[in-house]
Design an enzyme around this catalytic site. Sequence first.
Site, PDB file in Angstrom:
ATOM      1  N   GLY A   1     -21.694 -28.229  20.407  1.00  0.00           N
ATOM      2  CA  GLY A   1     -22.291 -27.031  20.975  1.00  0.00           C
ATOM      3  C   GLY A   1     -21.247 -26.073  21.496  1.00  0.00           C
ATOM      4  O   GLY A   1     -20.379 -26.457  22.294  1.00  0.00           O
TER       5      GLY A   1
ATOM      6  N   GLY B   1     -21.987 -23.217  23.199  1.00  0.00           N
ATOM      7  CA  GLY B   1     -22.590 -22.344  24.200  1.00  0.00           C
ATOM      8  C   GLY B   1     -21.748 -22.312  25.468  1.00  0.00           C
ATOM      9  O   GLY B   1     -20.552 -22.625  25.468  1.00  0.00           O
ATOM     10  N   PHE B   2     -22.382 -21.957  26.587  1.00  0.00           N
ATOM     11  CA  PHE B   2     -21.645 -21.829  27.843  1.00  0.00           C
ATOM     12  C   PHE B   2     -20.994 -23.149  28.251  1.00  0.00           C
ATOM     13  O   PHE B   2     -19.829 -23.180  28.655  1.00  0.00           O
ATOM     14  CB  PHE B   2     -22.579 -21.343  28.953  1.00  0.00           C
ATOM     15  CG  PHE B   2     -22.985 -19.908  28.802  1.00  0.00           C
ATOM     16  CD1 PHE B   2     -22.101 -18.881  29.095  1.00  0.00           C
ATOM     17  CD2 PHE B   2     -24.257 -19.573  28.364  1.00  0.00           C
ATOM     18  CE1 PHE B   2     -22.470 -17.551  28.961  1.00  0.00           C
ATOM     19  CE2 PHE B   2     -24.639 -18.251  28.221  1.00  0.00           C
ATOM     20  CZ  PHE B   2     -23.745 -17.233  28.515  1.00  0.00           C
ATOM     21  N   GLY B   3     -21.738 -24.251  28.175  1.00  0.00           N
ATOM     22  CA  GLY B   3     -21.202 -25.541  28.595  1.00  0.00           C
ATOM     23  C   GLY B   3     -20.112 -26.047  27.679  1.00  0.00           C
ATOM     24  O   GLY B   3     -19.049 -26.483  28.142  1.00  0.00           O
TER      25      GLY B   3
ATOM     26  N   VAL C   1     -24.828 -31.039  13.821  1.00  0.00           N
ATOM     27  CA  VAL C   1     -24.888 -32.457  14.159  1.00  0.00           C
ATOM     28  C   VAL C   1     -26.339 -32.908  14.078  1.00  0.00           C
ATOM     29  O   VAL C   1     -27.225 -32.316  14.706  1.00  0.00           O
ATOM     30  CB  VAL C   1     -24.300 -32.716  15.558  1.00  0.00           C
ATOM     31  CG1 VAL C   1     -24.506 -34.172  15.965  1.00  0.00           C
ATOM     32  CG2 VAL C   1     -22.823 -32.358  15.588  1.00  0.00           C
TER      33      VAL C   1
ATOM     34  N   GLU D   1     -37.259  -8.865  31.800  1.00  0.00           N
ATOM     35  CA  GLU D   1     -36.178  -7.982  31.356  1.00  0.00           C
ATOM     36  C   GLU D   1     -36.522  -7.309  30.037  1.00  0.00           C
ATOM     37  O   GLU D   1     -36.263  -6.110  29.847  1.00  0.00           O
ATOM     38  CB  GLU D   1     -34.881  -8.788  31.241  1.00  0.00           C
ATOM     39  CG  GLU D   1     -34.351  -9.237  32.599  1.00  0.00           C
ATOM     40  CD  GLU D   1     -33.089 -10.061  32.513  1.00  0.00           C
ATOM     41  OE1 GLU D   1     -32.333 -10.092  33.510  1.00  0.00           O
ATOM     42  OE2 GLU D   1     -32.841 -10.678  31.455  1.00  0.00           O
TER      43      GLU D   1
ATOM     44  N   ASP E   1     -28.533 -27.427  29.233  1.00  0.00           N
ATOM     45  CA  ASP E   1     -29.983 -27.503  29.068  1.00  0.00           C
ATOM     46  C   ASP E   1     -30.460 -28.858  28.582  1.00  0.00           C
ATOM     47  O   ASP E   1     -31.639 -29.198  28.733  1.00  0.00           O
ATOM     48  CB  ASP E   1     -30.455 -26.445  28.063  1.00  0.00           C
ATOM     49  CG  ASP E   1     -30.282 -25.029  28.582  1.00  0.00           C
ATOM     50  OD1 ASP E   1     -30.236 -24.860  29.809  1.00  0.00           O
ATOM     51  OD2 ASP E   1     -30.199 -24.102  27.765  1.00  0.00           O
TER      52      ASP E   1
ATOM     53  N   ALA F   1     -27.038 -20.565  32.686  1.00  0.00           N
ATOM     54  CA  ALA F   1     -25.666 -20.556  32.185  1.00  0.00           C
ATOM     55  C   ALA F   1     -24.678 -21.086  33.210  1.00  0.00           C
ATOM     56  O   ALA F   1     -23.746 -21.826  32.863  1.00  0.00           O
ATOM     57  CB  ALA F   1     -25.292 -19.135  31.763  1.00  0.00           C
ATOM     58  N   GLN F   2     -24.872 -20.725  34.480  1.00  0.00           N
ATOM     59  CA  GLN F   2     -23.912 -21.141  35.503  1.00  0.00           C
ATOM     60  C   GLN F   2     -23.848 -22.656  35.645  1.00  0.00           C
ATOM     61  O   GLN F   2     -22.773 -23.231  35.842  1.00  0.00           O
ATOM     62  CB  GLN F   2     -24.260 -20.492  36.843  1.00  0.00           C
ATOM     63  CG  GLN F   2     -23.637 -19.129  37.046  1.00  0.00           C
ATOM     64  CD  GLN F   2     -22.117 -19.195  37.071  1.00  0.00           C
ATOM     65  OE1 GLN F   2     -21.521 -20.135  37.574  1.00  0.00           O
ATOM     66  NE2 GLN F   2     -21.486 -18.206  36.492  1.00  0.00           N
TER      67      GLN F   2
END
Length: 464
Positions: A26, A28-30, A94, A190, A319, A334-335
Site C-alpha cells: 500500500g 497511501g498515507f501509512g 497483492v 465538502e 484503515d 490520514a493522520q
Amino acid sequence: MNDANLNSINGADEQISKTPRVVIVGGGFGGLAAAKALGKAPVEVILIDRTNHHVFQPLLYQVATSVLAPSQMSSPIREVLRRHKNTTVIMGEVTGMDKAQRCVFVNDADREHVPVPYDYLILATGARHSYFGHNEFEKFAPGLKSVADAVGIRNKILSAFEQAEAEENVDLHHDLLTFVLVGAGPTGVEMAAALAIFVRTSLRSEFRRIDPTSARIVLIDAARNVLGTFAPSLSEAAEFHLQKLGVEIHLGHAVEKIDSEGVIVGGERIASKTVIWTAGVTPSPAGKWLGVETDRAGRVRIQPDLRVPNHPKIFVIGDTASLDQDGKPLAGVAQVAMQQGRYAGKLIRRQLAGKKAPKPFRYFDKGTMAVVGKGYAVLQSGKIRLHGLLAWLGWAFIHITFLAQLSLKISVLLQWAWLFLTGQRGSRLIVNYQQSEPAQTAPPLSATPNRGAQPARLETTLTK
C-alpha cells in the site's frame, strides 16, 4: 509456483543477500510514511501498490468538482521515494499471503501469484467503498476513493449540464440537474458545498438554454446530524451554512433504493441522473489473508505496538487496523495512518539495532476539520471549536503542508488563490479514457507480443 520461487522462499539464496527485507503493501498515507521512516535503515524495502501514484484523498472531491486537476493532488510514488536508495517500488496487486512461508502473492501485468518473501511485513492496504450490503447500488452511485473515481464523477457532473443544454424536452432538465449525495460525513459535506458553489458561480454564465443556478443538490444521511463525529455546535453550523449555499438536507432516513432514475429515501423518490456515494468504507481483505481476529467491520485487531498477535514480524496500520485508545477505536483518517507508519518504521529500526522497543503507539490528535464552501470550514481540536474563515485558513494550511511534493504545494496554493479571487476553476474537461479504434487501413499488430523476459525480471527482483 516454480522451483526457483520455492528455493528462494526456503532460503536457498540467503547467501546472496542477508539484508532484512521489509515488504510494505500500500502506497497511501501509512505505507508512504513507513517507507520514509525506513529510508536510512539497514533494510531492503519493497513497496507494492496497485497504482504508480500516491493520492492525497482529502482533496479528491476538488478533482470531482473541477477545482484541481488530478496531477495537483497525486504524486508518483517513485518520485516521492527517489532518494531512498534501499527502496524498490513495484506496481502490482497483492491478492493473498502465506504466513508460514512468509511471503505475499502479487499479480502484475505479466504474471499472477508471484511470491514475494518478507522478513517484516507492513500491511497498509486502506479501505474501499461500503454499500452496507447493497452492492447493487454501486452501478448507479459511484464512490470517491481514487483518482479514477474523481475523474469519473467530474465527467458525470459536467456531462449532466451538457446533456441538459442539448435536451429539447424541458421536463427532463430537472432530473438531469438534480445531484444526490448519499452520506453527510466530511466527504459528503465538502462535496455538496463545493458542488453548490460550482454550479452557482463558475457555470452560471456559460450556458444559453439552461440556468445552471437552478440545479438541485440533495445531501442524504440516515443519521440525525451532518458531520456526526463533530461537536453538536459545529454540526449545526455546518448544516446552516450548507442550507445558505442552497443544499437540501434530508436526515434520519436511510436510502432504500438507487437505480438509473434516482433514489428512494423515506418512501419518497428523488429523481436524479447523478447520484454520488459518500457514505461509508470497508477495510481491505487483509484480515481474511491473515486469518486472525477482526472487529465487526473486518479490520484487524492489533496490539498496541501495531503488530498482529502471535505474529511479531507483521504490522497492520491505517484503515485496515483496529486499535482502541482511551476506550475508543481510532478513526480511519490520514493522520492516524501516517503516525502509525512512522511508528512501525521506528520499531523495526530499533529492533534491528538491538535497542529497546519504543513505548506503545499512541495517536496524537491534531484535530478534525471539514471545509464547507468558499472561506468557511469547521475545526475541532481538543476543546477548541472553530468555524468560519479562521478555520478555513487552518484547513488550507494543513492540507497544503501534507501534500507530498513542493511543486504540488505551490500549484495548489496558487490555484486556490486564483479560485478565491476570480471563481475560475482548474480542469473542467470531460475525458473518457477509452482506447481509440485502429484505422481500417492500419496493418494488424502482432497478436502475441514477446513478453517472456519481463516475468523473469519481476520474479528475480522480488523472490531473491
